[in-house]
Write an enzyme that holds these catalytic residues in place. Structure first.
Site, PDB file in Angstrom:
ATOM      1  CG  HIS A 158      -2.113  -0.896   1.083  1.00 36.74           C
ATOM      2  ND1 HIS A 158      -2.045  -2.240   1.380  1.00 36.74           N
ATOM      3  CD2 HIS A 158      -3.398  -0.674   0.679  1.00 36.74           C
ATOM      4  CE1 HIS A 158      -3.223  -2.799   1.163  1.00 36.74           C
ATOM      5  NE2 HIS A 158      -4.061  -1.870   0.744  1.00 36.74           N
ATOM      6  CE  LYS A 162      -3.834  -0.527   4.818  1.00 33.92           C
ATOM      7  NZ  LYS A 162      -5.112   0.112   5.161  1.00 33.92           N
TER       8      LYS A 162
END
Length: 270
Positions: A158, A162
């Site tokens: 990600h 995040k």
């Protein structure tokens, strides 16, 4: 011809990356409109139209006062656990349904959501993408068919912003695989490897996390056997898939007064 119903949708975190994608999706949907838009107190976007970033007008001004939920049938929330629980309380008080895409909840927070679902209808899933949920079904089938002779590793990647790891989607993949084999993920998950780890524990499900750049979300599950391996992957190139899945969840909730549902329910994959 009977006109399509109009769903009055509230959007939490409306000026964030996912919030803006939701704003755009709601504006493009013939059967939805923005009933209210929210962000944290002190946000620079408070008082602006929710669609100002698109050069459009939605008629909903971004605010921090949750009493504006009165103009909504459902709230879509992709924020953070503490914020989502505050929004949950307001939704219960005002009998507003919720679509929750937030991840990173602990056991006590999940229990709070389950209790709230006795009063309002909620769709909660760690990933709202239709493709991801079809992938979950494939993983369930693969795990059941391949059995204990295949080692299982889950790799997720990600963007740099995040804050939770492994991702909620990766954890849900692990839970689906473990359940398909009659196990609990807590009993077989391995989240860290460093130094002299020894041989791989039979039956374990390993997790690896990558964070960097603007990666929207990549997930790969490796089933490694003797002489062969199977990889099942899902890669997101846009948050549009999450937004469109969220709107399917909004439509699913129509007419439901209580209960906790997930995307398997929405998509008929149960």
């Amino acid at each position: 011809m009977t006109p399509s119903p109009t769903y009055r949708v509230g959007i939490a975190g409306a000026s964030g990356r996912m919030g803006r994608m939701l704003v755009e999706a709601v504006l493009a949907a013939d059967d939805c409109r923005i009933g209210a838009a929210f962000d944290q107190p002190g946000s620079a976007t408070l008082g602006q139209d929710a669609a100002a970033f698109l050069g459009q007008r939605s008629g909903a001004v971004i605010g921090a006062d949750l009493s504006a939920l009165a103009g909504c049938q459902v709230l879509i929330d992709f924020t953070r656990p503490e914020g989502t629980l505050a929004h949950l309380q307001a939704c219960v008080q005002q009998r507003v349904q919720m679509v929750i895409g937030t991840t990173g909840f602990d056991a006590a927070q999940k229990a709070t959501i389950e209790a709230a679902a006795q009063h309002i209808a909620i769709v909660m899933a760690p990933n709202m993408s239709v493709g991801v949920n079809v992938t979950l079904k494939l993983l369930e089938q693969a795990a059941r068919a391949l059995g204990p002779d295949y080692d299982i590793e889950i790799v997720e990647a990600h963007h740099r912003h995040k804050v939770d790891a492994p991702s909620g989607t990766a954890l849900h993949m692990g839970a689906v695989i473990a359940a398909a084999q009659g196990r609990e993920l807590a009993d077989c998950a391995v989240y860290e490897r460093y130094g002299h780890t020894g041989a791989r524990a039979p039956g374990s499900i390993g997790f690896a996390t990558v964070r960097g750049g603007d990666i929207v979300g990549d997930h790969t599950v490796l089933f490694a056997g003797t002489g062969e391996r199977i990889e099942i992957s899902h890669k997101s190139s846009s948050r549009t898939t999450y937004a469109q899945g969220s709107l399917q969840a909004v439509r699913f909730l129509a007419g439901r007064s209580s209960g906790l549902y997930d995307m398997y329910d929405v998509l008929g994959l149960r």
